[in-house]
Design an enzyme around this catalytic site. Structure first.
Site, mmCIF file in Angstrom:
data_model
loop_
_atom_site.group_PDB
_atom_site.id
_atom_site.type_symbol
_atom_site.label_atom_id
_atom_site.label_comp_id
_atom_site.label_asym_id
_atom_site.label_seq_id
_atom_site.Cartn_x
_atom_site.Cartn_y
_atom_site.Cartn_z
ATOM 1 N N TYR A 175 8.707 18.000 49.981
ATOM 2 C CA TYR A 175 9.284 18.921 48.997
ATOM 3 C C TYR A 175 8.186 19.436 48.068
ATOM 4 O O TYR A 175 8.339 19.495 46.856
ATOM 5 C CB TYR A 175 10.387 18.220 48.194
ATOM 6 C CG TYR A 175 11.315 19.160 47.473
ATOM 7 C CD1 TYR A 175 12.247 19.926 48.166
ATOM 8 C CD2 TYR A 175 11.268 19.283 46.081
ATOM 9 C CE1 TYR A 175 13.098 20.792 47.507
ATOM 10 C CE2 TYR A 175 12.128 20.147 45.403
ATOM 11 C CZ TYR A 175 13.029 20.904 46.119
ATOM 12 O OH TYR A 175 13.874 21.764 45.456
ATOM 13 N N HIS A 215 2.663 24.569 60.109
ATOM 14 C CA HIS A 215 1.251 24.775 60.450
ATOM 15 C C HIS A 215 1.005 24.010 61.742
ATOM 16 O O HIS A 215 1.555 22.925 61.951
ATOM 17 C CB HIS A 215 0.363 24.262 59.323
ATOM 18 C CG HIS A 215 -1.108 24.393 59.554
ATOM 19 N ND1 HIS A 215 -1.674 25.473 60.204
ATOM 20 C CD2 HIS A 215 -2.145 23.570 59.217
ATOM 21 C CE1 HIS A 215 -2.991 25.329 60.232
ATOM 22 N NE2 HIS A 215 -3.300 24.172 59.655
ATOM 23 N N GLU A 221 -11.374 41.189 37.978
ATOM 24 C CA GLU A 221 -10.999 42.430 38.662
ATOM 25 C C GLU A 221 -10.708 42.235 40.142
ATOM 26 O O GLU A 221 -10.230 43.164 40.815
ATOM 27 C CB GLU A 221 -12.102 43.487 38.472
ATOM 28 C CG GLU A 221 -12.185 43.998 37.036
ATOM 29 C CD GLU A 221 -13.040 45.251 36.923
ATOM 30 O OE1 GLU A 221 -12.982 46.096 37.837
ATOM 31 O OE2 GLU A 221 -13.760 45.373 35.931
#
Length: 336
Positions: free
Chosen positions: A25, A108, A231
């Site tokens: 979880y 995965h 940025e």
């Protein structure tokens, strides 16, 4: 071009009629469990005794069991635990209680691809791998959107693995955005390579190198932080929205020209050779073996690197700057 499946290609009623246990979880596990629950699925969470996540799952209205109990109850088991401990969890809590026709799913491909987990022939084995962190998956689906996912069929004992896997992908909200079929091998190797060479290892090293170059040249650390880290989000958002050409269209002509003339000086033949070497270690299994050995040794290198990275100047400057920007909620990872 590969075929991308969407909601029209999936039968949502299949997953609604199956009992699904989410093992774990954490980031992925909570998103899978809650999204399935909201979609009308029968969901329980499997956790080890004493898990700190138990209270969170129960507070969200989910039923919580031990992993062994969840295995006995469920028709579908989705593994959302970390890669390395997954093998032990499977062998001690899951394998002894498996029965004919169950579907084992993985978010995965690591454990199946590298042969760490070898399910019996009487169960279906597949994968649904959302292409993003679990918290983002939960956010997108909660707000009416979705997240693309890869899916794969490793073993089809029942003859119905494909439709069950696709229905699960619908249940967690990924069919809204698109499902691409792959293999455990392809997902595992491309995922590990992307994390190491670009998304995590590559971009982290690039940011630090750019920051250090400017600071060592005498520029203000704050200015270096803005240019080399802050940025980055602005550029990544443009890439996400429209790819490389949209990003180049959106930036200044000067920045675009800099892209063309400077990018290949930074990512050059030496960089590409390093990427090929990384990929080779992933394909051969060396990376997996080294990572398992690091865990078995108590993670000495991992822990040392975590500690040193916390003290990097770019992190200290960044924390100060983010504290001054009201619309950024600074995130600080817990100390070990």
């Amino acid at each position: 071009m590969a075929t991308v499946l969407t909601e029209k290609d999936v039968n949502p009623e299949i997953i609604k009629g199956l009992k699904v246990a989410i093992i774990g979880y954490g980031s992925q596990g909570h998103a899978h469990a809650l999204n399935l629950h909201d979609a009308g699925g029968q969901v329980a969470v499997g956790l080890h005794e004493g898990s700190k996540s138990r209270a969170k799952a129960e507070a969200a209205g989910l039923s919580v069991h031990t992993v062994a109990e969840a295995t006995k109850w469920a028709d579908v088991l989705m593994f959302c635990t970390p890669d390395v401990p997954m093998k032990g969890i499977y062998e001690t809590e899951v394998a002894p209680h498996l029965r004919d026709g169950q579907l084992l799913l993985f978010a995965h491909g690591f454990n199946i691809h590298y042969g760490l987990i070898n399910p019996p022939a009487n169960v279906d084995v597949g994968m649904v791998a959302p292409k993003g962190p679990g918290h983002r998956l939960r956010f997108e689906v909660s707000n009416g959107a979705g997240m693309p996912a890869l899916f794969a069929i490793h073993q089809d004992a029942t003859g119905h693995a494909r439709e069950r896997i696709l229905s699960y992908a619908w249940g967690i909200g990924c069919a809204r955005a698109g499902l691409l079929e792959t293999t455990f091998k392809e997902e595992t190797e491309t995922d590990l390579f992307g994390e190491q060479a670009v998304l995590c290892g590559g971009i982290s090293a690039l940011i630090k190198a750019g920051f250090e170059t400017l600071v060592e040249a005498g520029y203000q650390p704050e200015a270096a932080y803005f240019e080399c880290l802050h940025e980055t989000k602005l550029i990544v958002d443009l890439l996400y929205e429209g790819g490389l050409n949209w990003m180049r269209y959106s930036i200044s002509d000067t920045a675009e020209w800099g892209d063309y003339v400077a990018g290949n000086q930074v990512i050059n033949d030496q960089s590409r050779a390093a990427m090929k070497s990384l990929l080779g270690d992933i394909q051969s299994g060396k990376f997996a073996q080294d990572w398992i050995a690091e865990n078995e040794a108590g993670r000495p290198v991992m822990n040392a690197r975590r500690a040193s990275e916390r003290d990097h100047q770019v992190e200290k400057v960044g924390a100060e700057i983010r504290s001054l920007i009201p619309f950024i909620s600074d995130k600080v990872p817990p100390q070990d």
